[in-house]
Design a protein around this motif. Structure first.
Motif, short mmCIF file in Angstrom:
data_model
loop_
_atom_site.label_atom_id
_atom_site.label_comp_id
_atom_site.label_asym_id
_atom_site.label_seq_id
_atom_site.Cartn_x
_atom_site.Cartn_y
_atom_site.Cartn_z
N ALA A 16 0.66 -1.29 0.12
CA ALA A 16 -0.08 0.10 -0.09
C ALA A 16 0.77 1.12 -0.04
CB ALA A 16 -0.93 -0.02 1.18
N VAL A 17 0.64 2.24 -0.89
CA VAL A 17 1.21 3.39 -1.08
C VAL A 17 0.27 4.50 -0.92
CG1 VAL A 17 2.87 4.92 -2.48
CG2 VAL A 17 3.25 2.40 -2.43
N ALA A 18 0.35 5.59 0.08
CA ALA A 18 -0.23 6.68 0.29
C ALA A 18 0.09 7.92 -0.63
CB ALA A 18 -0.48 7.19 1.92
N THR A 19 -0.70 8.57 -1.00
CA THR A 19 -0.13 9.91 -2.05
C THR A 19 -0.99 11.01 -1.11
OG1 THR A 19 -0.36 8.66 -4.02
CG2 THR A 19 -0.69 10.87 -4.00
N HIS A 20 -0.05 11.89 -0.71
CA HIS A 20 -0.46 12.96 0.10
C HIS A 20 -0.92 14.10 -0.95
CE1 HIS A 20 1.14 11.38 3.78
NE2 HIS A 20 2.32 11.03 3.06
N VAL A 21 -1.54 15.09 -0.28
CA VAL A 21 -2.39 15.98 -1.12
C VAL A 21 -1.09 16.91 -1.96
CG1 VAL A 21 -3.20 18.53 -0.91
CG2 VAL A 21 -3.81 16.54 0.73
N ASP A 22 0.18 16.84 -1.37
CA ASP A 22 1.30 17.49 -2.35
C ASP A 22 1.86 16.68 -3.20
OD1 ASP A 22 2.71 15.75 -0.88
OD2 ASP A 22 4.16 17.35 0.19
N LYS A 23 1.25 15.54 -3.48
CA LYS A 23 1.67 14.43 -4.58
C LYS A 23 2.76 13.63 -4.08
CE LYS A 23 -1.72 15.88 -7.32
NZ LYS A 23 -2.91 15.27 -7.20
N THR A 24 3.32 13.68 -2.92
CA THR A 24 4.50 12.84 -2.34
C THR A 24 3.70 11.54 -1.96
OG1 THR A 24 4.29 13.79 -0.07
CG2 THR A 24 5.78 14.76 -1.57
N THR A 25 4.47 10.51 -2.13
CA THR A 25 3.90 9.17 -1.74
C THR A 25 4.87 8.63 -0.62
OG1 THR A 25 5.27 7.97 -3.49
CG2 THR A 25 3.25 8.77 -4.19
N VAL A 26 4.33 7.63 0.23
CA VAL A 26 4.98 7.09 1.13
C VAL A 26 4.55 5.62 1.21
CG1 VAL A 26 3.51 7.80 2.88
CG2 VAL A 26 5.57 6.99 3.64
N ASP A 27 5.33 4.58 1.43
CA ASP A 27 4.84 3.35 1.30
C ASP A 27 4.23 2.88 3.06
OD1 ASP A 27 4.78 0.58 2.26
OD2 ASP A 27 6.50 0.02 1.14
N VAL A 28 3.12 2.72 3.07
CA VAL A 28 2.27 2.45 4.40
C VAL A 28 1.75 1.05 4.38
CG1 VAL A 28 1.34 4.74 4.42
CG2 VAL A 28 0.07 3.10 3.32
N THR A 29 2.44 -0.16 3.70
CA THR A 29 2.23 -1.08 3.91
C THR A 29 2.13 -1.95 5.31
OG1 THR A 29 3.20 -1.87 1.69
CG2 THR A 29 2.72 -3.67 2.89
N GLY A 30 2.87 -1.48 6.13
CA GLY A 30 3.03 -2.21 7.52
C GLY A 30 1.99 -1.50 8.28
N GLN A 31 1.38 -0.47 8.02
CA GLN A 31 0.29 0.45 8.68
C GLN A 31 -1.24 0.08 8.07
OE1 GLN A 31 3.02 2.30 7.53
NE2 GLN A 31 4.24 1.78 9.37
N ALA A 32 -1.22 -0.47 6.76
CA ALA A 32 -2.63 -0.37 6.32
C ALA A 32 -3.10 -1.94 6.71
CB ALA A 32 -2.28 -0.44 4.64
N THR A 33 -4.44 -1.68 6.65
CA THR A 33 -5.04 -3.10 6.65
C THR A 33 -5.82 -3.47 5.47
OG1 THR A 33 -5.72 -2.39 8.89
CG2 THR A 33 -7.34 -4.04 7.98
N PHE A 34 -5.58 -4.75 4.97
CA PHE A 34 -6.02 -5.34 3.57
C PHE A 34 -7.27 -5.93 3.88
CE2 PHE A 34 -1.46 -4.44 3.22
CZ PHE A 34 -1.22 -3.79 1.94
N GLN A 35 -8.15 -6.22 2.95
CA GLN A 35 -9.29 -6.98 2.85
C GLN A 35 -9.40 -7.66 1.59
OE1 GLN A 35 -12.89 -4.96 3.70
NE2 GLN A 35 -14.11 -6.65 3.65
N SER A 36 -9.64 -9.05 1.54
CA SER A 36 -9.98 -9.74 0.34
C SER A 36 -11.53 -10.03 0.50
CB SER A 36 -9.41 -11.03 0.37
OG SER A 36 -9.79 -11.91 -0.62
#
Length: 79
Positions: A16-36
């Motif tokens: 999971a990668v979050a895109t901020h308002v200023d268009k910068t991105t950060v890998d949030v894989t460890g903090q995200a919750t995934f659902q199938s």
């Protein structure tokens, strides 16, 4: 765009990668919750296991925001 695929019985690492308002991105894989959402895929943390042939829809939630579904194709084992 092509759909990602993983053969039945195999595992697929999710990211999971979050895109901020200023268009910068950060890998949030460890903090995200995934659902199938489908029986073809079984999620365990950041990994999707292809359980049966078909397709699995997966999404991630981070900071109260849920991503659009990503559809992963699960072809059957080759005979």
């Amino acid at each position: 765009n092509t759909r990602p695929s993983v053969v039945q019985g195999a595992k697929l690492a999710l990211k999971a990668v979050a895109t901020h308002v200023d268009k910068t991105t950060v890998d949030v894989t460890g903090q995200a919750t995934f659902q199938s959402k489908d029986a073809a895929g079984d999620r365990d943390g950041c990994t999707l296991t292809a359980v049966k042939a078909g397709s699995a829809r997966v999404n991630a939630t981070y900071g109260g925001v849920t991503s659009p579904d990503l559809t992963v194709t699960v072809p059957a084992h080759a005979a």
